[in-house]
Design a protein around this motif. Structure first.
Motif, short mmCIF file in Angstrom:
data_model
loop_
_atom_site.label_atom_id
_atom_site.label_comp_id
_atom_site.label_asym_id
_atom_site.label_seq_id
_atom_site.Cartn_x
_atom_site.Cartn_y
_atom_site.Cartn_z
N ASP A 58 49.31 64.23 39.71
CA ASP A 58 49.35 63.38 38.69
C ASP A 58 48.81 62.83 37.82
O ASP A 58 48.69 61.85 37.21
N ASP A 59 47.72 63.90 37.46
CA ASP A 59 47.06 63.79 36.13
C ASP A 59 47.89 64.09 35.01
O ASP A 59 48.71 64.91 35.31
N LEU A 60 47.55 63.80 33.82
CA LEU A 60 48.33 64.02 32.72
C LEU A 60 48.02 65.15 31.68
O LEU A 60 46.49 64.87 31.44
N ILE A 61 48.60 65.71 30.95
CA ILE A 61 48.05 66.51 29.89
C ILE A 61 48.80 66.14 28.55
O ILE A 61 49.96 65.75 28.81
N ALA A 62 48.19 66.25 27.47
CA ALA A 62 49.08 65.99 26.31
C ALA A 62 48.76 67.34 25.22
O ALA A 62 47.52 67.96 25.40
N GLY A 63 49.78 68.03 25.06
CA GLY A 63 49.78 69.30 24.50
C GLY A 63 49.72 69.40 22.71
O GLY A 63 49.62 68.44 22.32
N THR A 64 49.93 70.40 22.34
CA THR A 64 49.80 70.91 20.76
C THR A 64 51.20 71.79 20.62
O THR A 64 51.99 71.87 21.44
N HIS A 65 51.26 72.22 19.28
CA HIS A 65 52.27 72.95 18.89
C HIS A 65 52.21 74.40 19.85
O HIS A 65 53.30 74.92 19.84
N ARG A 66 51.18 74.70 20.44
CA ARG A 66 51.03 75.77 21.02
C ARG A 66 50.77 75.66 22.51
O ARG A 66 49.96 75.86 23.34
N SER A 67 51.92 74.83 23.12
CA SER A 67 51.86 74.31 24.34
C SER A 67 52.67 74.88 25.50
O SER A 67 52.70 74.40 26.77
N HIS A 68 53.22 76.28 25.34
CA HIS A 68 54.00 76.67 26.50
C HIS A 68 53.22 76.91 27.60
O HIS A 68 53.60 76.64 28.89
N GLY A 69 51.97 77.52 27.22
CA GLY A 69 50.97 77.88 28.04
C GLY A 69 50.53 76.55 29.02
O GLY A 69 50.09 76.82 30.38
N HIS A 70 50.15 75.47 28.22
CA HIS A 70 49.63 74.44 28.94
C HIS A 70 50.54 74.01 29.99
O HIS A 70 50.35 73.58 31.03
N ASN A 71 51.91 73.84 29.54
CA ASN A 71 53.03 73.21 30.49
C ASN A 71 53.09 74.14 31.75
O ASN A 71 53.06 73.56 32.92
N ILE A 72 53.16 75.26 31.54
CA ILE A 72 53.19 76.55 32.55
C ILE A 72 51.69 76.20 33.43
O ILE A 72 51.98 76.31 34.74
N ALA A 73 50.75 76.21 33.01
CA ALA A 73 49.63 76.17 33.43
C ALA A 73 49.56 74.89 34.41
O ALA A 73 49.21 74.56 35.78
N LYS A 74 50.16 73.77 33.90
CA LYS A 74 50.46 72.66 34.89
C LYS A 74 51.40 72.76 35.82
O LYS A 74 51.51 71.49 36.62
N GLY A 75 52.15 73.64 35.73
CA GLY A 75 53.18 73.87 36.88
C GLY A 75 54.54 73.71 36.30
O GLY A 75 55.67 73.80 37.29
N ALA A 76 54.99 73.71 35.03
CA ALA A 76 56.51 73.54 34.49
C ALA A 76 57.19 74.70 35.19
O ALA A 76 56.62 75.94 35.08
N ASP A 77 58.24 74.44 35.27
CA ASP A 77 59.50 75.39 35.61
C ASP A 77 59.71 76.34 34.58
O ASP A 77 60.32 75.94 33.44
N PRO A 78 59.50 77.45 34.64
CA PRO A 78 59.89 78.28 33.57
C PRO A 78 61.20 78.52 32.95
O PRO A 78 61.75 78.66 31.65
N LYS A 79 62.18 78.07 33.98
CA LYS A 79 63.59 78.19 33.65
C LYS A 79 64.01 76.88 32.60
O LYS A 79 64.52 77.08 31.55
N LYS A 80 63.37 75.80 32.91
CA LYS A 80 63.48 74.69 32.15
C LYS A 80 62.83 74.68 30.76
O LYS A 80 63.20 74.15 29.60
N MET A 81 61.78 75.50 30.71
CA MET A 81 61.02 75.66 29.65
C MET A 81 62.13 76.69 28.74
O MET A 81 61.88 76.30 27.55
N MET A 82 62.31 77.62 29.14
CA MET A 82 62.91 78.70 28.45
C MET A 82 64.30 78.00 27.66
O MET A 82 64.60 78.43 26.67
N ALA A 83 64.96 77.49 28.78
CA ALA A 83 66.05 76.63 28.28
C ALA A 83 65.85 75.70 27.13
O ALA A 83 66.74 75.54 26.18
N GLU A 84 64.85 75.20 27.14
CA GLU A 84 64.44 74.08 25.87
C GLU A 84 64.11 74.92 24.60
O GLU A 84 64.89 74.44 23.58
#
Ligand SMILES: Cc1ncc(C[n+]2csc(CCOP(=O)(O)OP(=O)(O)O)c2C)c(N)n1
Length: 319
Positions: A58-84
């Motif tokens: 439940d902690d929050l991160i805010a990223g940059t233009h280079r944030s695929h890695g930040h999101n995946i590091a926080k646990g984001a789903d690669p399927k929804k990332m790649m689809a985006e």
């Protein structure tokens, strides 16, 4: 610090996931299947993973233009990332954001924010909200080294410090802001000393060493969570690829890139895990092949997903 085996293996998994995801995204970009740019995080995986493994869901991160890695590091789903990234309806932002604007709210990512320094006030605002609501959550804005000279950065650090807000400011020094070496834009070598101006701790770590980043992040997060205020955490790393996929990189010497590539955080962590008998080659190869399959599945999912219906183009717009 004694880091549990499960945590170490999860760090390895997330770093490899980011690397494989980025390689796949670059491949799709080169095939002309991505609209817009892709800014690879390759080489910097230990920074994002070391920090995010120190956070709660439940902690929050805010990223940059280079944030695929930040999101995946926080646990984001690669399927929804790649689809985006392919602009599909099944993506995190229903295809409206693309690579540079992925917000993965389900894992606490407030968004990849392409305006340099813009994650700072957003994260500071979130942290102010946590404090006002009596929540023990922490906000982490990631900023590249070029962000350090923005007004947002100075104002955000100042506000967070005077109000003891629960923020960990992560400055990822990969040495370049597009083509500008940090030495051209900042007179000091150790960027963490800027923390002195705000009366907060400034910590500088080897951003190729995931356990060093994790240990520093655990301390900074604990400080923030317990109401003691923000920390500036500078991770020293390097981006192995160009500013964006396919960028010609005329501003830096290939030898410099080769030297930094020798510090690759993933083989280094592999060696660490084997030497410390945390995992043998078989275990690590098993993880590698699972992740490769996961990313191949994500690419297939993204390709098979529908484009957003044009009739919904005006949805999700606030006036
Ligand atoms: C306020 C602002 N100025 C300029 C740009 C153009 N721009 C895009 S990325 C970038 C460099 C960013 O460098 P850094 O913050 O160090 O992050 P890195 O690309 O190294 O990860 C610039 C100047 C921008 N997006 N926002």
């Amino acid at each position: 610090m004694d880091i549990p085996r499960d945590t170490l293996l999860e760090m390895y998994r997330r770093m490899v996931r980011i690397r494989e995801f980025e390689l796949a995204a670059i491949d799709l970009f080169k095939r002309g299947q991505v609209k817009g740019a892709v800014h690879p995080y390759i080489g910097q995986e230990a920074s994002g993973v070391g920090v995010c493994m120190a956070l709660r869901g439940d902690d929050l991160i805010a990223g940059t233009h280079r944030s695929h890695g930040h999101n995946i590091a926080k646990g984001a789903d690669p399927k929804k990332m790649m689809a985006e990234i392919l602009g599909k309806e099944t993506g995190y932002c229903k295809g409206r954001g693309g690579s540079m604007h992925i917000a993965a709210f389900d894992t606490g990512s407030l968004g990849a924010l392409a305006v340099v320094g813009s994650g700072i006030p957003i994260a500071v605002g979130a942290a102010l909200g946590f404090k006002m609501q009596g929540q023990d959550r922490v906000a982490v804005p990631f900023t590249g080294d070029a962000g350090i000279n923005t007004g947002n950065w100075h104002e955000g650090l100042n506000m967070a410090s005077v109000w003891d807000l629960p923020v960990v400011f992560v400055l990822e020094n990969n040495h370049y802001g597009v083509s500008t070496n940090i030495e051209y834009s900042v007179k000091i070598k150790d960027l963490s000393i800027r923390a002195n101006s705000y009366g907060i701790p400034g910590v500088r770590v080897d951003g190729f060493d995931v356990t060093a980043v994790y240990e520093a992040a655990v301390e900074a997060v604990e400080r923030a969570r317990s109401g003691k205020g923000p920390t500036l955490l500078v991770t020293e790393s390097y981006r192995f690829e160009g500013h964006y996929a396919g960028e010609p990189e005329v501003y830096r010497d290939k030898k410099e890139v080769m030297e930094y590539r020798k510090k690759d955080p993933i083989p280094r962590f592999r060696t660490y895990l084997i030497e410390k008998k945390i995992a043998d080659t078989g275990v690590l190869e098993g993880i590698d092949s699972d992740i490769k399959q996961q990313i191949a599945d994500a690419v297939q999912f993204a390709k098979d997903s529908p484009q957003p219906d044009p009739s919904t183009a005006m949805d999700y717009i606030y006036v």
